[in-house]
Design an enzyme around this catalytic site. Structure first.
Site, PDB file in Angstrom:
ATOM      1  N   GLY A  12       0.781  -1.211   0.164  1.00  0.00           N
ATOM      2  CA  GLY A  12       0.042  -0.028   0.205  1.00  0.00           C
ATOM      3  C   GLY A  12       1.086   1.256   0.094  1.00  0.00           C
ATOM      4  O   GLY A  12       1.949   1.250  -0.125  1.00  0.00           O
ATOM      5  N   PHE A  13       0.104   2.527   0.087  1.00  0.00           N
ATOM      6  CA  PHE A  13       0.753   3.681   0.255  1.00  0.00           C
ATOM      7  C   PHE A  13       2.084   3.876   1.174  1.00  0.00           C
ATOM      8  O   PHE A  13       3.171   4.174   0.780  1.00  0.00           O
ATOM      9  CB  PHE A  13      -0.106   4.874   0.201  1.00  0.00           C
ATOM     10  CG  PHE A  13       0.266   5.953   0.301  1.00  0.00           C
ATOM     11  CD1 PHE A  13       1.502   6.518  -0.567  1.00  0.00           C
ATOM     12  CD2 PHE A  13      -0.273   6.849   1.143  1.00  0.00           C
ATOM     13  CE1 PHE A  13       1.978   7.859  -0.321  1.00  0.00           C
ATOM     14  CE2 PHE A  13       0.307   8.367   1.438  1.00  0.00           C
ATOM     15  CZ  PHE A  13       1.289   8.618   0.761  1.00  0.00           C
ATOM     16  N   ALA A  85      -2.438  -3.389   6.811  1.00  0.00           N
ATOM     17  CA  ALA A  85      -3.684  -3.537   6.221  1.00  0.00           C
ATOM     18  C   ALA A  85      -4.985  -3.303   6.776  1.00  0.00           C
ATOM     19  O   ALA A  85      -5.211  -3.567   7.768  1.00  0.00           O
ATOM     20  CB  ALA A  85      -3.425  -5.217   6.167  1.00  0.00           C
ATOM     21  N   GLU A  87      -9.009  -1.403   5.377  1.00  0.00           N
ATOM     22  CA  GLU A  87      -9.714  -0.668   4.496  1.00  0.00           C
ATOM     23  C   GLU A  87      -9.537   0.858   5.002  1.00  0.00           C
ATOM     24  O   GLU A  87      -9.736   1.086   6.169  1.00  0.00           O
ATOM     25  CB  GLU A  87     -11.099  -1.101   4.337  1.00  0.00           C
ATOM     26  CG  GLU A  87     -11.377  -2.283   3.713  1.00  0.00           C
ATOM     27  CD  GLU A  87     -11.255  -2.308   2.084  1.00  0.00           C
ATOM     28  OE1 GLU A  87     -11.108  -1.339   1.737  1.00  0.00           O
ATOM     29  OE2 GLU A  87     -11.588  -3.342   1.620  1.00  0.00           O
ATOM     30  N   TYR A 192     -15.211   3.647   9.855  1.00  0.00           N
ATOM     31  CA  TYR A 192     -13.740   3.500   9.667  1.00  0.00           C
ATOM     32  C   TYR A 192     -13.013   3.795  10.977  1.00  0.00           C
ATOM     33  O   TYR A 192     -12.162   3.052  11.645  1.00  0.00           O
ATOM     34  CB  TYR A 192     -13.054   4.393   8.694  1.00  0.00           C
ATOM     35  CG  TYR A 192     -11.712   4.443   8.652  1.00  0.00           C
ATOM     36  CD1 TYR A 192     -10.913   3.387   8.185  1.00  0.00           C
ATOM     37  CD2 TYR A 192     -11.069   5.681   9.030  1.00  0.00           C
ATOM     38  CE1 TYR A 192      -9.396   3.298   8.320  1.00  0.00           C
ATOM     39  CE2 TYR A 192      -9.685   5.620   9.029  1.00  0.00           C
ATOM     40  CZ  TYR A 192      -8.804   4.965   8.487  1.00  0.00           C
ATOM     41  OH  TYR A 192      -7.403   4.735   8.645  1.00  0.00           O
TER      42      TYR A 192
END
Length: 383
Positions: A12-13, A85, A87, A192
């Site tokens: 990921g970023f 990791a 969402e 989130y």
């Protein structure tokens, strides 16, 4: 003696920058577990910029943290886990509830379940979690009548009338923002944020029980080269860039004065890596930010100027349910424990980011689609 590190979400970023910086140290052996999701990496994930930047730096496992067998395999022989990791995205989380809960909560749960089965053969000595400033909700404010307060959030009816300021929940007086310290009250106002706080609490419960050290980082708005240009749900810099390069008008939400604390991904990665062997960071929650708030309209104007775009910046009053008004981190703990001071200024970082974007494919076609999805779910209000 080498230290074997598992970086979940390492393609990921933020994860990829950590992997690249880790690979510069001979004492680390790196393993990455990443699902290479389409939303981040596009239709050909193994050709994506992020994956290409780390594929030769690590032992790569393509897999999902929700798959218990895959997690067990990834943990074999590992000394330190850097868990990234997840969402991400507040707006999308409010209608993709199961997806966010499964990846963010059950993904971390799988790690601890796997470690519990190892018993005395467990080799993990430390877990480092990438959490988020979103767990603070609106953060910390000063009320002239009530002192330090932690407002729950802004009222939709006020925002419909163009009032985007923060009011005291008790006396309704307009509040003044103050930097958010790590001991501030946590009041997540998105799914989130709730999942990130759940991760923190799981770490704080399970690590001591398993005699494993931990450090929790609450990242502010992380930006830089490698930031996804394909995910329309996160990252105003990516969204703005795609529109500005096409000279399309930009919808600036609210009154444009909403502010964020921007921190460069290289600075974040260096702090995370330093914590691996810094004992005083064990058992700590640490803010990682610049300690400076910058308004969304300032960001848009700066990026527009760098690109030389002819786009109009339209302050529309549209807003998303769950978006915070402001955030600025108190970074004293990071300075004290990790000797952390951001090395990249916002102007320097934005210039570098824009230069990188010019060499990438951009696509703004999914941005309006994302707004339509949020509007349909009642999470985006057009004025």
């Amino acid at each position: 003696m080498t230290t074997k590190i598992l970086v979940t979400g390492g393609a990921g970023f933020i994860g990829s920058e950590i992997v690249k910086q880790l690979s510069a140290h001979d004492e680390y052996e790196i393993r990455v577990l990443d699902a290479l999701t389409k939303q981040i990496h596009g239709n050909n994930p193994e050709k994506s910029y992020l994956f290409q930047s780390i594929k030769d730096c690590c032992d790569f496992i393509r897999g999902d943290v929700r798959d218990f067998t895959t997690v067990q395999k990834a943990l074999e022989g590992v000394d330190v886990v850097l868990h990234l990791a997840a969402e991400t995205g507040t707006g999308q989380s409010m209608y993709m509830i199961n997806q966010y809960s499964e990846v963010n909560v059950m993904g971390l749960s799988n790690i601890f379940q796997a470690l519990s089965l190892k018993g005395k053969s467990n080799t993990i000595r430390k877990v480092i979690l990438s959490s988020s400033r979103s767990v603070y909700g609106e953060g910390k404010y000063q009320c002239p009548n009530c002192g330090v307060v932690y407002p729950r959030g802004r009222k939709t009816k006020d925002m419909m009338q163009g009032d985007f300021t923060m009011h005291c929940d008790k006396c309704n007086t307009v509040l003044t923002l103050i930097p958010t310290t790590e001991d501030s009250k946590t009041t997540p106002n998105s799914l989130y944020a709730f999942t990130k706080l759940s991760q923190e609490m799981m770490i704080q419960t399970m690590c001591p029980a398993m005699d494993i050290d931990y450090t929790i980082f609450r990242f502010q708005n992380v930006y830089g080269a490698g930031q996804s240009l394909k995910n329309p749900y996160t990252g105003i810099l990516s969204i703005f860039s795609s529109l500005l390069l096409d000279n399309k008008d930009i919808n600036i939400f609210e009154d444009g004065k909403e502010s964020r604390d921007f921190i460069h991904v290289k600075d974040v990665a260096s702090a995370v890596i330093k914590s691996i062997n810094t004992a005083v960071s064990n058992g700590e929650i640490i803010n990682l930010g610049s300690g400076i708030g910058t308004s969304v309209i300032e960001i848009a104007e700066t990026v527009k100027r760098i690109y030389g775009s002819t786009s109009n910046l339209n302050v529309t009053g549209d807003f998303r349910i769950g978006d915070i008004a402001h955030n600025v981190a108190d970074t004293q703990k990071a300075r004290k424990l990790l000797d952390f001071t951001p090395s990249i200024s916002l102007q320097e970082g934005l210039t570098e980011f824009c230069k990188w974007v010019l060499g990438q494919e951009t696509d703004n076609s999914r941005y309006e689609q994302s707004l339509t999805e949020m509007e349909r779910s009642g999470m985006f209000i057009r004025k």
